[in-house]
Design a protein around this motif. Structure first.
Motif: not given
Length: 206
Positions: A17-42
């Motif tokens: 869970r913490a890893g998903i949130i950290a990945a979401a922070q990283s991905v959304l920092a550059t793309d606020p509209n990033a998809s769940l697929d992109a976040i899961a991949h990260a």
């Protein structure tokens, strides 16, 4: 099953869970509209694994807001000074630094679609601003021509708008944020300059 073995799945789940949130922070920092697929991949997980922790994208965004808000609320709790002007200036500068660092949380928190979640998560920070407003008015340092509740709201909304519109790479960005907040509080530009000259650590990079 041993106690250690029983605890392992829960620890793995928390780490995922913490890893998903950290990945979401990283991905959304550059793309606020990033998809769940992109976040899961990260995060190195499948979309199905991500759904095991978050029912949908909104649930994940709320979790990212909570993480960012926890950091902002901690800053609000730790920052203080006998002079309410200095305390408010330090709070504004430190929140800017945190917002520019936790850019994903800032992007989501500043999104009008998530105002309600943000207001709820940042309740401790908002109370802190109200307390500083009361102190500043009592000290005769902040404007007294508007009710304290309204002044606190104006400070919050002005800071929110500034954080949303001010590019992170702006030279002396922390100083800009501080000056905007102090202006709303009632300090003239010369009073602001004197305050920052007397307390240069407020806007210095750390």
């Amino acid at each position: 099953m041993t106690t250690t073995a029983a605890r392992r799945p829960r620890r793995d789940a928390l780490e995922n869970r913490a890893g998903i949130i950290a990945a979401a922070q990283s991905v959304l920092a550059t793309d606020p509209n990033a998809s769940l697929d992109a976040i899961a991949h990260a995060a190195g997980l499948s979309r199905r694994a991500l759904y095991g922790h978050f029912s949908d994208r909104e649930a994940l965004l709320r979790a990212v807001i909570e993480v960012g808000a926890a950091r902002f609320n901690t800053i609000a709790e730790q920052v203080d000074h006998p002079d309410a002007r200095v305390a408010l200036a330090r709070l504004a500068a430190d929140l800017w630094r945190a917002a520019s660092t936790v850019q994903a949380s800032a992007n989501i928190a500043l999104d009008d679609a998530h105002v309600a979640d943000t207001v709820r998560a940042l309740a401790p920070l908002r109370r802190r601003v109200r307390d500083l407003v009361e102190r500043g008015r009592a000290e005769g340092a902040f404007r007294a021509d508007v009710p304290p509740e309204l002044l606190g709201f104006l400070i919050e909304e002005t800071a929110r708008a500034t954080l949303r519109e001010l590019p992170a790479e702006t030279p002396d960005a922390a100083s800009v944020v501080v000056r905007v907040v102090l202006s709303v509080s009632g300090l003239s530009w010369t009073e602001q300059a004197g305050l920052l000259a007397a307390h240069p650590g407020i806007v210095e990079e750390r």
